[in-house]
Design a protein around this motif. Structure first.
Motif, PDB file in Angstrom:
ATOM      1  N   GLY A  78      14.451  10.022   7.934  1.00  0.00           N
ATOM      2  CA  GLY A  78      14.420   8.591   7.659  1.00  0.00           C
ATOM      3  C   GLY A  78      13.269   7.889   8.356  1.00  0.00           C
ATOM      4  O   GLY A  78      12.575   7.062   7.769  1.00  0.00           O
ATOM      5  N   LEU A  79      13.057   8.230   9.639  1.00  0.00           N
ATOM      6  CA  LEU A  79      11.958   7.616  10.383  1.00  0.00           C
ATOM      7  C   LEU A  79      10.605   8.042   9.819  1.00  0.00           C
ATOM      8  O   LEU A  79       9.664   7.239   9.748  1.00  0.00           O
ATOM      9  N   ALA A  80      10.492   9.307   9.418  1.00  0.00           N
ATOM     10  CA  ALA A  80       9.234   9.779   8.829  1.00  0.00           C
ATOM     11  C   ALA A  80       8.955   9.048   7.514  1.00  0.00           C
ATOM     12  O   ALA A  80       7.808   8.674   7.223  1.00  0.00           O
ATOM     13  N   GLY A  81      10.002   8.832   6.709  1.00  0.00           N
ATOM     14  CA  GLY A  81       9.813   8.065   5.482  1.00  0.00           C
ATOM     15  C   GLY A  81       9.392   6.634   5.758  1.00  0.00           C
ATOM     16  O   GLY A  81       8.555   6.066   5.038  1.00  0.00           O
ATOM     17  N   CYS A  82       9.964   6.036   6.798  1.00  0.00           N
ATOM     18  CA  CYS A  82       9.564   4.675   7.175  1.00  0.00           C
ATOM     19  C   CYS A  82       8.098   4.633   7.597  1.00  0.00           C
ATOM     20  O   CYS A  82       7.389   3.664   7.299  1.00  0.00           O
ATOM     21  N   ARG A  83       7.645   5.688   8.283  1.00  0.00           N
ATOM     22  CA  ARG A  83       6.226   5.745   8.663  1.00  0.00           C
ATOM     23  C   ARG A  83       5.338   5.787   7.421  1.00  0.00           C
ATOM     24  O   ARG A  83       4.285   5.143   7.361  1.00  0.00           O
ATOM     25  N   GLY A  84       5.751   6.534   6.410  1.00  0.00           N
ATOM     26  CA  GLY A  84       4.985   6.570   5.169  1.00  0.00           C
ATOM     27  C   GLY A  84       4.961   5.223   4.468  1.00  0.00           C
ATOM     28  O   GLY A  84       3.919   4.790   3.961  1.00  0.00           O
ATOM     29  N   LEU A  85       6.118   4.543   4.431  1.00  0.00           N
ATOM     30  CA  LEU A  85       6.162   3.212   3.841  1.00  0.00           C
ATOM     31  C   LEU A  85       5.323   2.224   4.654  1.00  0.00           C
ATOM     32  O   LEU A  85       4.717   1.305   4.091  1.00  0.00           O
ATOM     33  N   GLY A  86       5.282   2.422   5.960  1.00  0.00           N
ATOM     34  CA  GLY A  86       4.432   1.573   6.799  1.00  0.00           C
ATOM     35  C   GLY A  86       2.961   1.754   6.471  1.00  0.00           C
ATOM     36  O   GLY A  86       2.188   0.786   6.466  1.00  0.00           O
ATOM     37  N   ALA A  87       2.551   2.993   6.195  1.00  0.00           N
ATOM     38  CA  ALA A  87       1.166   3.230   5.780  1.00  0.00           C
ATOM     39  C   ALA A  87       0.861   2.520   4.464  1.00  0.00           C
ATOM     40  O   ALA A  87      -0.231   1.959   4.276  1.00  0.00           O
ATOM     41  N   LEU A  88       1.827   2.519   3.544  1.00  0.00           N
ATOM     42  CA  LEU A  88       1.665   1.796   2.287  1.00  0.00           C
ATOM     43  C   LEU A  88       1.514   0.296   2.541  1.00  0.00           C
ATOM     44  O   LEU A  88       0.671  -0.368   1.919  1.00  0.00           O
ATOM     45  N   GLU A  89       2.297  -0.249   3.446  1.00  0.00           N
ATOM     46  CA  GLU A  89       2.211  -1.669   3.761  1.00  0.00           C
ATOM     47  C   GLU A  89       0.874  -2.024   4.404  1.00  0.00           C
ATOM     48  O   GLU A  89       0.305  -3.090   4.138  1.00  0.00           O
ATOM     49  N   ARG A  90       0.361  -1.153   5.272  1.00  0.00           N
ATOM     50  CA  ARG A  90      -0.961  -1.416   5.867  1.00  0.00           C
ATOM     51  C   ARG A  90      -2.037  -1.437   4.790  1.00  0.00           C
ATOM     52  O   ARG A  90      -2.943  -2.281   4.814  1.00  0.00           O
ATOM     53  N   ALA A  91      -1.945  -0.495   3.848  1.00  0.00           N
ATOM     54  CA  ALA A  91      -2.933  -0.462   2.760  1.00  0.00           C
ATOM     55  C   ALA A  91      -2.811  -1.709   1.879  1.00  0.00           C
ATOM     56  O   ALA A  91      -3.823  -2.274   1.440  1.00  0.00           O
ATOM     57  N   ARG A  92      -1.587  -2.159   1.617  1.00  0.00           N
ATOM     58  CA  ARG A  92      -1.391  -3.360   0.796  1.00  0.00           C
ATOM     59  C   ARG A  92      -1.928  -4.598   1.506  1.00  0.00           C
ATOM     60  O   ARG A  92      -2.582  -5.453   0.882  1.00  0.00           O
ATOM     61  N   ALA A  93      -1.676  -4.701   2.806  1.00  0.00           N
ATOM     62  CA  ALA A  93      -2.200  -5.835   3.566  1.00  0.00           C
ATOM     63  C   ALA A  93      -3.721  -5.797   3.637  1.00  0.00           C
ATOM     64  O   ALA A  93      -4.392  -6.831   3.597  1.00  0.00           O
ATOM     65  N   ARG A  94      -4.266  -4.583   3.727  1.00  0.00           N
ATOM     66  CA  ARG A  94      -5.724  -4.450   3.778  1.00  0.00           C
ATOM     67  C   ARG A  94      -6.350  -4.853   2.448  1.00  0.00           C
ATOM     68  O   ARG A  94      -7.404  -5.505   2.418  1.00  0.00           O
TER      69      ARG A  94
END
Length: 447
Positions: A78-94
């Motif tokens: 679950g935490l690893a999946g959240c890290r992946g979703l966090g990478a997606l959010e950083r890319a979206r914000a960028r």
């Protein structure tokens, strides 16, 4: 739209600077930045629903399975999946907000294998911050979506009401948009004055909406930067590692410069001097007059070699700096400059030798630049202390155009200062004057 041309000394070509004649408040609803931020808010709601659902499901499932061995692997997944979703959010914000946020620290695994990976995921603060973001972002995304969409829809609908109010009598069976109604009274926006006021209110809503959306996305920027980006400690470690590399490279470059100066200067002269003295020794008995001339020439070479060695030593760390401090050392440097230089040093005490040496080197390099490139007729050097910072300022009335980003010696000087938490600020418009300010951390001299 007016156009000005500024000089870009890094490329050597004019740089176009556009000044909008339309005020920012009027053009904001049509700017690309506004639409990108609005798109970010629209996407936030479905993405946050997915993130919240995934995070809560995996964490609750892992908590329920803790009585078995499967709970911890589910937690880690679950935490690893959240890290992946966090990478997606950083890319979206960028991409949509233009937010440059660095990647957090990677997983630290001392060993390889699934157990080591699982332990690294569970111990990583980044994993838990991303989980917190997944949970907290849903209520904020819902609020942002509702506010932004309502302001956007009502603003444009009211603004364009004069174009579509005919829909009500044609298809709805009423005179216009109903403002108030009960069993006995009905108020419709149907006369020209009311339609105009409605459009004016819509215009106010439309002009205010981009700034409201910008305020909402500011909170998103803070959340992404604070929860999904690197921590201050991680950023500081990366910065120190980079500064250490700069210091090592600078020291290596200085050693190569010293070796080159010795090899091409004093060493070559000393070799020639030894050969001349050998020839003079052979001619001493045969032709004393020629030997005397050769000895006299060798004497001149010795003076020149000594002067080169003094200049080299002065460039490394002059004796006057060690003995008498910055005031005397900078005055000596100023006296060798081709431009009259006024020096003022106002320090309550001497800084640490390392800071003192960097300050001396900085002023020396800046005065050399003035001598070679500025075509100035006057320069001034000021050194003072403000709280825990040592400030240097070098000003000249030359032609200007100096730029740190052009890859010149100023760029290397800025890197050298940055390696010790220093700052170099260059203000040099074309035509002058040039003002270079350097800031160094203050560390007192150890007694």
């Amino acid at each position: 739209m007016a156009t000005d041309y500024g000089y870009d000394s890094g490329l050597g070509f004019p740089e176009t600077v556009r000044r909008h004649r339309v005020p920012a408040g009027l053009r904001a609803p049509f700017e690309g930045r506004t639409w990108r931020e609005f798109g970010y808010v629209l996407l936030s709601l479905p993405i946050s629903i997915v993130m919240f659902t995934y995070a809560v499901t995996m964490i609750l499932l892992g908590a329920g399975l803790l009585v078995t061995f499967l709970g911890i692997p589910v937690f880690a997944a679950g935490l690893a999946g959240c890290r992946g979703l966090g990478a997606l959010e950083r890319a979206r914000a960028r991409g949509l907000l233009g937010l440059e946020v660095g990647d957090p620290e990677p997983l630290k695994m001392r060993k390889s294998g699934f157990m080591a990976w699982m332990g690294a995921v569970l111990k990583s603060g980044t994993s838990w911050r991303t989980l917190l973001y997944s949970v907290l972002h849903l209520p904020w995304a819902t609020f942002s979506f509702v506010v932004a969409v309502n302001f956007w829809v009502y603003g444009w609908a009211l603004l364009t009401y004069p174009l579509w109010f005919w829909v009500f009598p044609a298809y709805v069976g009423q005179d216009g948009l109903q403002l108030y109604g009960d069993q006995t009274h009905h108020i419709y926006l149907d006369n020209p004055f009311e339609i105009g006021v409605t459009a004016l209110v819509g215009l106010l809503f439309t002009l205010a909406t981009p700034w409201i959306v910008r305020a909402l996305t500011t909170v998103d920027r803070v959340m992404v930067h604070g929860l999904l980006g690197p921590t201050r400690l991680t950023a500081r470690v990366v910065e120190l590692e980079s500064d250490r590399g700069v210091v090592v490279d600078t020291a290596a470059a200085d050693l190569r410069r010293i070796e080159r100066d010795l090899h091409d200067g004093a060493q070559a002269r000393l070799v020639a001097l030894a050969m001349d003295l050998g020839l003079a020794k052979e001619k001493l008995t045969e032709d004393p007059a020629a030997a005397a001339r050769m000895v006299d020439e060798a004497h001149g070479e010795v003076k020149t070699a000594l002067q080169e060695l003094r200049d080299l030593a002065r460039g490394i760390h002059p004796a006057v700096l060690t003995d008498r401090g910055l005031d005397a050392a900078l005055s000596a440097v100023a006296s060798r400059c081709t431009v009259p230089v006024q020096v003022e040093v106002d320090l309550p005490a001497r800084p640490a030798p390392a800071i003192e040496g960097i300050a001396y080197f900085t002023v020396s390099e800046l005065l050399q630049n003035i001598s070679k490139h500025s075509r100035a007729t006057f320069a001034a050097v000021d050194v003072w202390r403000v709280e825990n910072r040592l400030l240097l300022q070098v000003v000249d009335n030359g032609v200007g155009g100096a730029d740190v980003s052009s890859g010149s010696g100023l760029a290397g000087l800025a890197e050298r200062l940055d390696a010790v938490d220093g700052i170099l600020v260059v203000d040099s418009p074309v035509g002058g004057p040039t003002r270079v300010t350097a800031e160094l951390p203050w560390r007192g001299e150890r007694v």
